[in-house]
Design a protein around this motif. Structure first.
Motif, PDB file in Angstrom:
ATOM      1  N   ALA A   1      64.085  36.905  42.710  1.00 47.17           N
ATOM      2  CA  ALA A   1      63.182  38.062  42.748  1.00 47.17           C
ATOM      3  C   ALA A   1      63.178  38.783  41.407  1.00 47.17           C
ATOM      4  CB  ALA A   1      63.593  39.022  43.864  1.00 47.17           C
ATOM      5  N   LYS A   2      64.349  38.909  40.815  1.00 49.47           N
ATOM      6  CA  LYS A   2      64.454  39.591  39.522  1.00 49.47           C
ATOM      7  C   LYS A   2      63.640  38.860  38.455  1.00 49.47           C
ATOM      8  CE  LYS A   2      67.708  41.248  36.084  1.00 49.47           C
ATOM      9  NZ  LYS A   2      69.099  41.332  35.633  1.00 49.47           N
ATOM     10  N   ASN A   3      63.761  37.533  38.403  1.00 51.71           N
ATOM     11  CA  ASN A   3      63.020  36.751  37.410  1.00 51.71           C
ATOM     12  C   ASN A   3      61.515  36.844  37.627  1.00 51.71           C
ATOM     13  OD1 ASN A   3      65.304  35.913  36.024  1.00 51.71           O
ATOM     14  ND2 ASN A   3      65.534  34.065  37.256  1.00 51.71           N
ATOM     15  N   MET A   4      61.095  36.760  38.902  1.00 48.39           N
ATOM     16  CA  MET A   4      59.665  36.865  39.196  1.00 48.39           C
ATOM     17  C   MET A   4      59.128  38.228  38.773  1.00 48.39           C
ATOM     18  SD  MET A   4      59.012  34.949  42.867  1.00 48.39           S
ATOM     19  CE  MET A   4      59.993  36.104  43.804  1.00 48.39           C
ATOM     20  N   LEU A   5      59.889  39.279  39.067  1.00 50.72           N
ATOM     21  CA  LEU A   5      59.449  40.624  38.715  1.00 50.72           C
ATOM     22  C   LEU A   5      59.414  40.813  37.202  1.00 50.72           C
ATOM     23  CD1 LEU A   5      58.572  43.411  39.715  1.00 50.72           C
ATOM     24  CD2 LEU A   5      60.988  44.071  39.708  1.00 50.72           C
TER      25      LEU A   5
ATOM     26  N   ARG B   1      56.191  41.835  35.048  1.00 49.98           N
ATOM     27  CA  ARG B   1      56.182  43.021  34.173  1.00 49.98           C
ATOM     28  C   ARG B   1      55.794  42.651  32.746  1.00 49.98           C
ATOM     29  NH1 ARG B   1      55.790  46.792  37.952  1.00 49.98           N
ATOM     30  NH2 ARG B   1      57.724  47.274  38.992  1.00 49.98           N
ATOM     31  N   LYS B   2      56.279  41.506  32.288  1.00 50.18           N
ATOM     32  CA  LYS B   2      55.935  41.050  30.937  1.00 50.18           C
ATOM     33  C   LYS B   2      54.431  40.802  30.843  1.00 50.18           C
ATOM     34  CE  LYS B   2      56.773  37.333  27.666  1.00 50.18           C
ATOM     35  NZ  LYS B   2      57.216  35.963  27.508  1.00 50.18           N
ATOM     36  N   ARG B   3      53.887  40.100  31.825  1.00 50.97           N
ATOM     37  CA  ARG B   3      52.449  39.839  31.841  1.00 50.97           C
ATOM     38  C   ARG B   3      51.651  41.136  31.961  1.00 50.97           C
ATOM     39  NH1 ARG B   3      51.154  34.593  35.555  1.00 50.97           N
ATOM     40  NH2 ARG B   3      52.577  33.156  34.542  1.00 50.97           N
ATOM     41  N   GLN B   4      52.158  42.040  32.789  1.00 48.37           N
ATOM     42  CA  GLN B   4      51.492  43.327  32.996  1.00 48.37           C
ATOM     43  C   GLN B   4      51.452  44.122  31.686  1.00 48.37           C
ATOM     44  OE1 GLN B   4      53.599  46.048  35.649  1.00 48.37           O
ATOM     45  NE2 GLN B   4      51.675  46.452  36.729  1.00 48.37           N
ATOM     46  N   THR B   5      52.540  44.122  30.942  1.00 51.38           N
ATOM     47  CA  THR B   5      52.604  44.820  29.663  1.00 51.38           C
ATOM     48  C   THR B   5      51.623  44.215  28.662  1.00 51.38           C
ATOM     49  OG1 THR B   5      54.921  45.433  30.019  1.00 51.38           O
ATOM     50  CG2 THR B   5      54.130  45.462  27.741  1.00 51.38           C
ATOM     51  N   GLU B   6      51.582  42.891  28.599  1.00 52.09           N
ATOM     52  CA  GLU B   6      50.640  42.216  27.699  1.00 52.09           C
ATOM     53  C   GLU B   6      49.200  42.557  28.080  1.00 52.09           C
ATOM     54  OE1 GLU B   6      51.727  38.104  28.166  1.00 52.09           O
ATOM     55  OE2 GLU B   6      53.547  38.332  26.951  1.00 52.09           O
ATOM     56  N   PHE B   7      48.938  42.571  29.369  1.00 54.58           N
ATOM     57  CA  PHE B   7      47.618  42.905  29.896  1.00 54.58           C
ATOM     58  C   PHE B   7      47.225  44.326  29.480  1.00 54.58           C
ATOM     59  CE2 PHE B   7      44.697  43.905  33.429  1.00 54.58           C
ATOM     60  CZ  PHE B   7      43.944  42.750  33.503  1.00 54.58           C
ATOM     61  N   GLN B   8      48.144  45.267  29.662  1.00 51.94           N
ATOM     62  CA  GLN B   8      47.873  46.669  29.312  1.00 51.94           C
ATOM     63  C   GLN B   8      47.699  46.854  27.810  1.00 51.94           C
ATOM     64  OE1 GLN B   8      51.240  48.495  31.242  1.00 51.94           O
ATOM     65  NE2 GLN B   8      50.118  48.829  33.142  1.00 51.94           N
ATOM     66  N   GLN B   9      48.474  46.125  27.015  1.00 50.83           N
ATOM     67  CA  GLN B   9      48.336  46.225  25.567  1.00 50.83           C
ATOM     68  C   GLN B   9      46.965  45.746  25.105  1.00 50.83           C
ATOM     69  OE1 GLN B   9      51.802  44.034  24.242  1.00 50.83           O
ATOM     70  NE2 GLN B   9      53.047  45.897  24.118  1.00 50.83           N
TER      71      GLN B   9
ATOM     72  N   GLU C   1      41.375  36.482  34.424  1.00 47.86           N
ATOM     73  CA  GLU C   1      42.734  36.947  34.137  1.00 47.86           C
ATOM     74  C   GLU C   1      43.088  38.150  35.020  1.00 47.86           C
ATOM     75  OE1 GLU C   1      45.271  38.533  30.291  1.00 47.86           O
ATOM     76  OE2 GLU C   1      43.504  37.286  29.945  1.00 47.86           O
ATOM     77  N   MET C   2      42.127  39.033  35.230  1.00 46.62           N
ATOM     78  CA  MET C   2      42.360  40.199  36.081  1.00 46.62           C
ATOM     79  C   MET C   2      42.623  39.753  37.522  1.00 46.62           C
ATOM     80  SD  MET C   2      39.495  42.702  34.357  1.00 46.62           S
ATOM     81  CE  MET C   2      39.489  43.900  35.646  1.00 46.62           C
ATOM     82  N   GLU C   3      41.879  38.774  37.975  1.00 47.35           N
ATOM     83  CA  GLU C   3      42.072  38.248  39.332  1.00 47.35           C
ATOM     84  C   GLU C   3      43.427  37.558  39.466  1.00 47.35           C
ATOM     85  OE1 GLU C   3      38.643  35.780  40.022  1.00 47.35           O
ATOM     86  OE2 GLU C   3      37.304  37.521  40.174  1.00 47.35           O
ATOM     87  N   GLN C   4      43.844  36.840  38.428  1.00 46.90           N
ATOM     88  CA  GLN C   4      45.157  36.184  38.453  1.00 46.90           C
ATOM     89  C   GLN C   4      46.275  37.218  38.565  1.00 46.90           C
ATOM     90  OE1 GLN C   4      45.159  33.873  34.839  1.00 46.90           O
ATOM     91  NE2 GLN C   4      44.484  32.013  35.904  1.00 46.90           N
ATOM     92  N   MET C   5      46.151  38.315  37.832  1.00 47.62           N
ATOM     93  CA  MET C   5      47.163  39.376  37.906  1.00 47.62           C
ATOM     94  C   MET C   5      47.205  39.982  39.305  1.00 47.62           C
ATOM     95  SD  MET C   5      49.008  39.729  35.214  1.00 47.62           S
ATOM     96  CE  MET C   5      49.703  41.361  35.451  1.00 47.62           C
ATOM     97  N   GLN C   6      46.046  40.200  39.891  1.00 44.90           N
ATOM     98  CA  GLN C   6      45.983  40.757  41.243  1.00 44.90           C
ATOM     99  C   GLN C   6      46.616  39.811  42.253  1.00 44.90           C
ATOM    100  OE1 GLN C   6      45.187  43.813  42.246  1.00 44.90           O
ATOM    101  NE2 GLN C   6      45.678  43.232  44.347  1.00 44.90           N
ATOM    102  N   LYS C   7      46.329  38.521  42.124  1.00 51.00           N
ATOM    103  CA  LYS C   7      46.907  37.534  43.036  1.00 51.00           C
ATOM    104  C   LYS C   7      48.418  37.448  42.861  1.00 51.00           C
ATOM    105  CE  LYS C   7      42.783  34.714  43.565  1.00 51.00           C
ATOM    106  NZ  LYS C   7      42.099  33.477  43.216  1.00 51.00           N
ATOM    107  N   LEU C   8      48.879  37.491  41.617  1.00 51.42           N
ATOM    108  CA  LEU C   8      50.315  37.458  41.350  1.00 51.42           C
ATOM    109  C   LEU C   8      50.993  38.674  41.978  1.00 51.42           C
ATOM    110  CD1 LEU C   8      52.740  36.145  40.032  1.00 51.42           C
ATOM    111  CD2 LEU C   8      52.110  37.274  37.880  1.00 51.42           C
TER     112      LEU C   8
END
Length: 111
Positions: free
Chosen positions: A36-40, A44-52, A64-71
């Motif tokens: 769970a820790k690794n998945m999270l 978070r890493k992907r989320q940060t890149e997305f926000q940047q 890409e937005m849909e992939q983030m939502q599905k993840l």
């Protein structure tokens, strides 16, 4: 009255709030589960890149937005991660309320 002292009091009150304590407790449970820790962490890493990208004015493709939502939805199926997401939302509401209250004196001056 010292504003900085009040800010430290507020920080202490936030750390003692049920929302913060619950989030901290659930986060410890997620961290205790390596999978769970690794998945999270990956999310978070992907989320940060997305926000940047978005902060740089770069609109991510719809795919890409849909992939983030599905993840996010897949991660939320993990009981502890789902509870963590809920706890983060509750703490976020508290912090948004605090921000609104703090900004109130400035808003009245700008009108």
């Amino acid at each position: 009255m010292n504003v900085h002292d009040k800010a430290y009091d507020l920080a202490r009150a936030i750390k003692e709030s049920s929302e913060y304590m619950e989030m901290k407790d659930i986060r410890a449970k997620v961290d205790a589960d390596p999978s769970a820790k690794n998945m999270l962490e990956d999310f978070r890493k992907r989320q940060t890149e997305f926000q940047q990208k978005m902060m740089a004015g770069e609109m991510p493709p719809q795919e890409e937005m849909e992939q983030m939502q599905k993840l996010y939805e897949v991660l939320a199926l993990n009981p502890n991660i789902g509870r963590l997401f809920d706890a983060e939302r509750r703490l976020s509401v508290v912090l948004e309320d605090v921000q609104r209250i703090i900004a109130e004196p400035l808003e009245s001056m700008l009108k």
